[in-house]
Scaffold this motif. Structure first.
Motif, PDB file in Angstrom:
ATOM      1  N   LEU A   1     -24.535  60.500 -60.712  1.00  0.00           N
ATOM      2  CA  LEU A   1     -23.250  61.194 -60.546  1.00  0.00           C
ATOM      3  C   LEU A   1     -22.592  60.667 -59.273  1.00  0.00           C
ATOM      4  CD1 LEU A   1     -24.470  64.842 -61.319  1.00  0.00           C
ATOM      5  CD2 LEU A   1     -23.327  63.250 -62.878  1.00  0.00           C
TER       6      LEU A   1
ATOM      7  N   HIS B   1     -17.139  69.773 -71.569  1.00  0.00           N
ATOM      8  CA  HIS B   1     -17.034  69.114 -70.261  1.00  0.00           C
ATOM      9  C   HIS B   1     -16.521  67.683 -70.453  1.00  0.00           C
ATOM     10  CE1 HIS B   1     -19.390  68.019 -66.310  1.00  0.00           C
ATOM     11  NE2 HIS B   1     -18.089  67.933 -66.163  1.00  0.00           N
TER      12      HIS B   1
ATOM     13  N   VAL C   1     -18.309  64.573 -59.546  1.00  0.00           N
ATOM     14  CA  VAL C   1     -18.521  65.894 -58.941  1.00  0.00           C
ATOM     15  C   VAL C   1     -17.580  66.008 -57.739  1.00  0.00           C
ATOM     16  CG1 VAL C   1     -20.203  67.409 -57.819  1.00  0.00           C
ATOM     17  CG2 VAL C   1     -20.947  65.897 -59.663  1.00  0.00           C
TER      18      VAL C   1
ATOM     19  N   ASN D   1     -18.969  70.930 -62.187  1.00  0.00           N
ATOM     20  CA  ASN D   1     -18.456  69.647 -61.705  1.00  0.00           C
ATOM     21  C   ASN D   1     -17.898  69.732 -60.292  1.00  0.00           C
ATOM     22  OD1 ASN D   1     -16.238  71.108 -62.500  1.00  0.00           O
ATOM     23  ND2 ASN D   1     -15.283  69.459 -63.676  1.00  0.00           N
TER      24      ASN D   1
ATOM     25  N   CYS E   1     -27.391  72.448 -64.435  1.00  0.00           N
ATOM     26  CA  CYS E   1     -26.043  72.992 -64.178  1.00  0.00           C
ATOM     27  C   CYS E   1     -24.984  71.913 -64.388  1.00  0.00           C
ATOM     28  CB  CYS E   1     -25.945  73.553 -62.757  1.00  0.00           C
ATOM     29  SG  CYS E   1     -26.881  75.068 -62.514  1.00  0.00           S
ATOM     30  N   PHE E   2     -25.242  70.695 -63.904  1.00  0.00           N
ATOM     31  CA  PHE E   2     -24.266  69.607 -64.100  1.00  0.00           C
ATOM     32  C   PHE E   2     -24.137  69.279 -65.590  1.00  0.00           C
ATOM     33  CE2 PHE E   2     -25.631  68.384 -59.614  1.00  0.00           C
ATOM     34  CZ  PHE E   2     -24.484  68.892 -59.022  1.00  0.00           C
TER      35      PHE E   2
ATOM     36  N   GLN F   1     -30.415  72.230 -60.810  1.00  0.00           N
ATOM     37  CA  GLN F   1     -29.075  71.725 -60.488  1.00  0.00           C
ATOM     38  C   GLN F   1     -28.628  70.696 -61.531  1.00  0.00           C
ATOM     39  OE1 GLN F   1     -28.135  71.064 -56.227  1.00  0.00           O
ATOM     40  NE2 GLN F   1     -30.263  71.615 -55.842  1.00  0.00           N
TER      41      GLN F   1
ATOM     42  N   LEU G   1     -27.346  63.288 -56.200  1.00  0.00           N
ATOM     43  CA  LEU G   1     -26.257  62.769 -57.047  1.00  0.00           C
ATOM     44  C   LEU G   1     -26.591  61.341 -57.485  1.00  0.00           C
ATOM     45  CD1 LEU G   1     -22.952  64.047 -55.356  1.00  0.00           C
ATOM     46  CD2 LEU G   1     -24.267  65.087 -57.202  1.00  0.00           C
TER      47      LEU G   1
END
Ligand code: SAM
Ligand code: DTB
Ligand code: SF4
Length: 330
Positions: free
Chosen positions: A326, A47, A56, A298, A292-293, A289, A321
């Motif tokens: 993020l 990533h 994101v 993304n 997952c990030f 979540q 976020l």
């Protein structure tokens, strides 16, 4: 996007090898079988090599034609074959769609995705959908539509109207597919994806976790996606939203770590694609979540509704976020 299909490099991808399209089921299964932390670490590394991991991308969905669909997708509340309490509606007007698109833009979305509960669009529908695409582009947003199967002429028309992305999912492995959908074949899906690619439209293609498939089916789905002639630019990974009245309303819950594993394997096998943490966030913990990030997701669907089912509210998502450090990509 940092890495191109012919392997030329830019930005974050410096030093990264060419994209692969020859994954075997065994190799992908072996990724799923890695220790969780090792798998997530490898995905997070890729990533970072390809994207700014703090960004994101956010897309907003709108159902422009809801319910009454002749297909029998066992997960879908919009199929006319099940009684999931979704009222069949006509195609929305251009004005109403543009109102929603303006609101999505004001809320911070960069892409507007319009979904229709069709097996395939009729030619008279195409005039209206193309006007919507032109209108949304005129607002300065990226456009995506998902309308079912297409003919070559329809794919070309969508391209001419300026469409950026077409969403058409493989949903699951070729072997498990027949348990979920009987009214359209896997090959028909591949054919539509080929026409979209040939027309020069970006492909958005992914699937669903939690329909009763086993890990070998999840591997089969990833192999089918990663071995497409070109990786989909966008790979939505949906957690099944169980809707009462659909055949999958009582499907067994998925262990959140297994969902994160699917995201991580998508990131490793399609390192330059956007991997979207799609449906299913309404019932997902913040910690899942966040994993997952970390594992390479993304992109998200943003706004309180998916097509017919709930999604976290904008405030809740912005707070998440923010908490994670993020930021929405511009
Ligand atoms: N009718 C078109 C088609 O099927 O291609 C476009 C809309 S369809 C709702 C788009 C995708 O949404 C499906 O392919 C499926 O992957 C996803 N989807 C539908 N219902 C879902 C559910 N209950 N949970 C998770 N994903 C779902
Ligand atoms: C995708 O992979 N997920 C989105 C989008 N593509 C069109 C749709 C999710 C739908 C969830 C069920 C619903 O809200 O009706
Ligand atoms: Fe129809 Fe699409 Fe739902 Fe299948 S997923 S029933 S094709 S709206």
């Amino acid at each position: 996007m940092a890495l191109t299909e012919n392997g030329s490099l830019s930005g974050f991808a410096a030093g990264f090898p060419q994209l692969r399209h020859d994954w075997t089921r065994e190799e992908v299964r072996a990724l799923f079988d890695l220790p969780f932390t090792e798998l997530v670490f490898r995905a997070a590394q890729l990533h970072r090599q390809n994207f700014d991991p703090a960004e994101v991308q956010i897309s907003t969905l709108l159902s422009i034609k809801t319910g009454g669909c002749p297909e029998d997708c066992a997960y879908c509340p919009q199929s006319a074959k099940y009684d999931a309490g979704v009222k069949a509606e006509k195609l929305m007007s251009l004005d109403a769609v543009l109102r929603e698109a303006r609101a999505a833009k004001a809320g911070g979305a960069t892409r507007f995705c319009m979904g229709a509960a069709w097996r395939e669009p009729k030619d008279r529908d195409m005039d209206k959908v193309c006007a919507m695409i032109e209108g949304v582009r005129g607002l300065g947003m990226e456009t995506c539509v998902t309308l079912g199967m297409l003919t070559q002429a329809q794919a070309r028309r969508l391209k001419d109207s300026g469409l950026d992305y077409y969403n058409h999912n493989l949903d699951t492995s070729p072997e498990f597919y027949g348990e979920i959908i009987t009214t359209r074949t896997y090959q028909e899906r591949l054919d539509t994806l080929g026409l979209v690619r040939e027309a020069g439209i970006h492909v958005c293609c992914g699937g669903i976790v939690g329909m009763g498939e086993d890990v070998s089916d999840r591997a089969g789905m990833i192999v089918a996606l990663a071995n497409l002639p070109a990786h989909p630019e966008s790979v939505p990974i949906n957690m099944l939203v169980k809707v009462e009245g659909t055949p999958l309303e009582t499907a067994a819950p998925v262990d959140p770590f297994d969902f994160v594993r699917t995201i991580a394997v998508a990131r490793i096998t399609m390192p330059a694609s956007m991997v979207r943490l799609s449906a299913g966030r309404e019932d997902m913990s913040e910690e899942t979540q966040a994993l997952c990030f970390l594992a390479g997701a993304n992109s998200i669907f943003y706004g309180p509704k998916l097509l017919t089912t709930p999604n976290p509210g904008r405030d809740r998502d912005m707070a998440l976020l923010d908490k994670l450090g993020l930021r929405p990509s511009l």
